[in-house]
Design a protein around this motif. Structure first.
Motif, PDB file in Angstrom:
ATOM      1  N   TYR A  24       0.715  -1.079  -0.048  1.00 16.93           N
ATOM      2  CA  TYR A  24       0.119   0.002  -0.002  1.00 16.93           C
ATOM      3  C   TYR A  24       0.901   1.273  -0.072  1.00 16.93           C
ATOM      4  O   TYR A  24       0.614   2.309  -0.761  1.00 16.93           O
ATOM      5  CB  TYR A  24      -0.992   0.026   1.255  1.00 16.93           C
ATOM      6  N   LEU A  25       1.943   1.292   0.834  1.00 18.97           N
ATOM      7  CA  LEU A  25       2.924   2.291   0.896  1.00 18.97           C
ATOM      8  C   LEU A  25       3.506   2.678  -0.436  1.00 18.97           C
ATOM      9  O   LEU A  25       3.726   3.688  -0.920  1.00 18.97           O
ATOM     10  CB  LEU A  25       3.897   2.170   1.974  1.00 18.97           C
ATOM     11  N   ALA A  26       3.955   1.684  -1.025  1.00 22.05           N
ATOM     12  CA  ALA A  26       4.497   1.550  -2.633  1.00 22.05           C
ATOM     13  C   ALA A  26       3.613   2.450  -3.132  1.00 22.05           C
ATOM     14  O   ALA A  26       4.046   3.096  -4.230  1.00 22.05           O
ATOM     15  CB  ALA A  26       4.935   0.220  -3.009  1.00 22.05           C
ATOM     16  N   TRP A  27       2.143   1.956  -3.395  1.00 25.17           N
ATOM     17  CA  TRP A  27       0.991   2.655  -4.164  1.00 25.17           C
ATOM     18  C   TRP A  27       0.961   4.066  -3.824  1.00 25.17           C
ATOM     19  O   TRP A  27       1.092   4.834  -4.740  1.00 25.17           O
ATOM     20  CB  TRP A  27      -0.037   1.902  -4.235  1.00 25.17           C
ATOM     21  N   ALA A  28       0.543   4.266  -2.485  1.00 25.42           N
ATOM     22  CA  ALA A  28       0.350   5.507  -2.127  1.00 25.42           C
ATOM     23  C   ALA A  28       1.340   6.562  -2.424  1.00 25.42           C
ATOM     24  O   ALA A  28       1.191   7.809  -2.657  1.00 25.42           O
ATOM     25  CB  ALA A  28       0.018   5.411  -0.675  1.00 25.42           C
ATOM     26  N   LEU A  29       2.632   5.985  -2.136  1.00 24.27           N
ATOM     27  CA  LEU A  29       3.830   7.257  -2.296  1.00 24.27           C
ATOM     28  C   LEU A  29       4.375   6.990  -3.795  1.00 24.27           C
ATOM     29  O   LEU A  29       5.520   7.594  -4.054  1.00 24.27           O
ATOM     30  CB  LEU A  29       4.915   6.792  -1.552  1.00 24.27           C
ATOM     31  N   ARG A  30       3.762   6.507  -4.866  1.00 23.76           N
ATOM     32  CA  ARG A  30       4.364   6.309  -6.092  1.00 23.76           C
ATOM     33  C   ARG A  30       4.975   7.688  -6.743  1.00 23.76           C
ATOM     34  O   ARG A  30       5.659   7.524  -7.648  1.00 23.76           O
ATOM     35  CB  ARG A  30       3.470   5.460  -6.998  1.00 23.76           C
ATOM     36  N   ASP A  31       4.262   8.665  -6.519  1.00 25.09           N
ATOM     37  CA  ASP A  31       4.347   9.937  -7.052  1.00 25.09           C
ATOM     38  C   ASP A  31       5.153  10.761  -6.319  1.00 25.09           C
ATOM     39  O   ASP A  31       5.733  11.944  -6.661  1.00 25.09           O
ATOM     40  CB  ASP A  31       2.980  10.553  -7.552  1.00 25.09           C
ATOM     41  N   ALA A  32       5.494  10.539  -5.084  1.00 25.06           N
ATOM     42  CA  ALA A  32       6.323  11.428  -3.831  1.00 25.06           C
ATOM     43  C   ALA A  32       7.553  11.192  -4.359  1.00 25.06           C
ATOM     44  O   ALA A  32       8.210  10.224  -4.692  1.00 25.06           O
ATOM     45  CB  ALA A  32       6.029  10.745  -2.589  1.00 25.06           C
ATOM     46  N   PRO A  33       8.352  12.137  -4.129  1.00 22.95           N
ATOM     47  CA  PRO A  33       9.855  12.167  -4.478  1.00 22.95           C
ATOM     48  C   PRO A  33      10.605  11.294  -3.565  1.00 22.95           C
ATOM     49  O   PRO A  33      10.147  11.428  -2.453  1.00 22.95           O
ATOM     50  CB  PRO A  33      10.411  13.696  -4.329  1.00 22.95           C
ATOM     51  N   GLY A  34      11.327  10.443  -3.943  1.00 23.51           N
ATOM     52  CA  GLY A  34      12.241   9.488  -2.755  1.00 23.51           C
ATOM     53  C   GLY A  34      12.851  10.517  -1.924  1.00 23.51           C
ATOM     54  O   GLY A  34      13.137  11.701  -2.019  1.00 23.51           O
ATOM     55  N   PRO A  35      13.324   9.668  -0.823  1.00 28.46           N
ATOM     56  CA  PRO A  35      14.376  10.149   0.220  1.00 28.46           C
ATOM     57  C   PRO A  35      15.656  10.560  -0.387  1.00 28.46           C
ATOM     58  O   PRO A  35      16.102   9.823  -1.198  1.00 28.46           O
ATOM     59  CB  PRO A  35      14.515   9.082   1.305  1.00 28.46           C
ATOM     60  N   THR A  36      16.101  11.555   0.112  1.00 25.74           N
ATOM     61  CA  THR A  36      17.417  12.131  -0.359  1.00 25.74           C
ATOM     62  C   THR A  36      18.685  11.545   0.153  1.00 25.74           C
ATOM     63  O   THR A  36      19.552  11.344  -0.445  1.00 25.74           O
ATOM     64  CB  THR A  36      17.627  13.725   0.099  1.00 25.74           C
TER      65      THR A  36
END
Length: 199
Positions: free
Chosen positions: A84-96
């Motif tokens: 679910y987290l992989a799907w919900a955060l699919r458009d969020a920029p990754g961690p620096t």
């Protein structure tokens, strides 16, 4: 954002719970089952468990069955939370801190956690089946009654060989189960760093 936090908690804490429980079986329960009776032993003789071998395999089976009802379900819930987290955060920029997307982080956590299933089926299955067979070996005879039952010398020798294998099989299962718990440890670590990186 609350759904993200809840999913992170389910994923990370679930993995930690599974890892801790499995390690507890391997590091505490299984070694205790194999403890020899408290009496001086002759030098050079192998210690045998302080309980009858049939009871040892029954104790192992009870340990196995209790874990079977708890750990796979919790691991699946943790994996689903990571998916679910992989799907919900699919458009969020990754961690620096790392050069990858949130989706790849949480898919890795889900796959790592779910890795205990193929490990169980491919690596632990033969040991599980031998121990289950030993635990159930006398069930039918006990149900029918063993009074007056005649056992051939060949059957006695076969049963003695099977009994001799059980302590080593239980110990082997404990080691394999410990390695299996490392899948959940990895899932928990990935989930924990996911929480830290998101802050």
């Amino acid at each position: 954002m609350t759904d993200i936090v809840v999913a992170q908690m389910i994923g990370t804490l679930g993995c930690g719970y599974v890892a801790g429980g499995m390690m507890g079986h391997s590091l505490v329960t299984i070694p205790i089952l194999g403890i020899a009776a408290r009496h001086p032993s002759a030098t050079g003789t192998r210690q045998t468990p302080g309980t009858p071998i049939a009871h040892l395999s029954h104790q192992w089976e009870e340990t196995y069955d209790r874990g079977l009802y708890i750990y796979p379900t919790t691991a699946i819930a943790s994996s689903l939370a990571s998916c679910y987290l992989a799907w919900a955060l699919r458009d969020a920029p990754g961690p620096t801190a790392v050069n990858c997307s949130w989706s790849s982080i949480y898919i890795t956590a889900a796959l790592t956690t779910a890795g205990l299933v193929p490990w169980t089926l491919l690596v632990m299955w033969p040991t599980n089946q031998k121990l289950k067979a030993h635990a159930a070996r006398d069930d039918a005879a006990v149900a029918e009654g063993t009074k007056g039952m005649v056992v051939s010398e060949q059957e006695k020798a076969k049963r003695a060989r099977e009994d001799e294998e059980v302590p080593a099989l239980v110990q082997k299962w404990g080691e394999l189960n410990f390695y299996r718990s490392l899948f959940s440890v990895a899932g928990a670590v990935i989930g924990f760093f996911g929480v830290v990186w998101m802050k």
